[in-house]
Design a protein around this motif. Structure first.
Motif, PDB file in Angstrom:
ATOM      1  N   HIS A  65       0.826  -1.227   0.000  1.00  0.00           N
ATOM      2  CA  HIS A  65       0.000   0.000   0.000  1.00  0.00           C
ATOM      3  C   HIS A  65       0.854   1.268   0.000  1.00  0.00           C
ATOM      4  O   HIS A  65       0.965   1.951   1.020  1.00  0.00           O
ATOM      5  CB  HIS A  65      -0.987   0.023   1.168  1.00  0.00           C
ATOM      6  CG  HIS A  65      -0.453  -0.496   2.474  1.00  0.00           C
ATOM      7  ND1 HIS A  65       0.799  -0.217   2.959  1.00  0.00           N
ATOM      8  CD2 HIS A  65      -1.026  -1.297   3.399  1.00  0.00           C
ATOM      9  CE1 HIS A  65       0.961  -0.806   4.100  1.00  0.00           C
ATOM     10  NE2 HIS A  65      -0.123  -1.488   4.397  1.00  0.00           N
ATOM     11  N   TRP A  67       0.148   4.026  -1.080  1.00  0.00           N
ATOM     12  CA  TRP A  67      -0.647   5.234  -0.866  1.00  0.00           C
ATOM     13  C   TRP A  67      -0.853   5.556   0.612  1.00  0.00           C
ATOM     14  O   TRP A  67      -1.352   6.632   0.939  1.00  0.00           O
ATOM     15  CB  TRP A  67      -2.035   5.076  -1.523  1.00  0.00           C
ATOM     16  CG  TRP A  67      -2.800   3.894  -1.008  1.00  0.00           C
ATOM     17  CD1 TRP A  67      -3.642   3.867   0.070  1.00  0.00           C
ATOM     18  CD2 TRP A  67      -2.778   2.569  -1.523  1.00  0.00           C
ATOM     19  NE1 TRP A  67      -4.126   2.597   0.273  1.00  0.00           N
ATOM     20  CE2 TRP A  67      -3.621   1.777  -0.709  1.00  0.00           C
ATOM     21  CE3 TRP A  67      -2.123   1.944  -2.596  1.00  0.00           C
ATOM     22  CZ2 TRP A  67      -3.819   0.412  -0.936  1.00  0.00           C
ATOM     23  CZ3 TRP A  67      -2.342   0.592  -2.816  1.00  0.00           C
ATOM     24  CH2 TRP A  67      -3.175  -0.155  -1.991  1.00  0.00           C
ATOM     25  N   ASN A  69      -0.136   6.848   4.218  1.00  0.00           N
ATOM     26  CA  ASN A  69       0.736   7.878   4.789  1.00  0.00           C
ATOM     27  C   ASN A  69       1.280   7.436   6.155  1.00  0.00           C
ATOM     28  O   ASN A  69       0.799   7.849   7.201  1.00  0.00           O
ATOM     29  CB  ASN A  69      -0.045   9.194   4.912  1.00  0.00           C
ATOM     30  CG  ASN A  69       0.756  10.288   5.609  1.00  0.00           C
ATOM     31  OD1 ASN A  69       1.980  10.219   5.715  1.00  0.00           O
ATOM     32  ND2 ASN A  69       0.055  11.291   6.092  1.00  0.00           N
TER      33      ASN A  69
END
Ligand code: HEM
Length: 90
Positions: A65, A67, A69
């Motif tokens: 993943h 993406w 944060n």
């Protein structure tokens, strides 16, 4: 001067697997995090997250993943910076 970050070497990180009463640490992008408090909250489950414990999880993380944060999510779990082995260690 910046914050006095703990300098974590690969041999130190290797011991922090989440087993034998130790916390689970991982390195992400050159920073080291204690992921123990996050384990029960990880959407992918504890066993998946623990695959990154005791080692550099940057590549593993980016594979599943990219993406997410992690810097924002794990800010409170920051332990220190990941540095090369120092003399007399390992
Ligand atoms: C899902 C965070 C490490 C495997 C997620 C999600 C977050 C997250 C926020 C939900 C993402 C979404 O739905 O878009 C983190 C953080 C990590 C971490 C903060 C810090 C170390 C890992 C590692 C692995 C992993 C090392 C695998 C080796 C997964 C999987 C899912 C997931 C398989 C998908 C779960 C599903 O949708 O069924 N993680 N993760 N994660 N994570 Fe992680």
């Amino acid at each position: 001067p910046g914050a006095p970050y703990l300098r974590v070497t690969p041999s130190m990180l290797k011991r922090m697997t989440g087993r034998r009463g130790k916390d689970a640490w991982t390195a992400l992008g050159g920073k080291v995090y204690n992921i123990t408090p996050y384990l029960p909250f990880h959407p992918g489950g504890e066993p998946e997250l623990l695959r990154a414990a005791g080692r550099d999880g940057t590549r593993l993380f980016a594979e599943v993943h990219p993406w997410v944060n992690w810097e924002g999510m794990l800010a409170a779990c920051l332990v220190g910076i990941y540095v090369p082995e120092e003399d007399g260690e390992g």
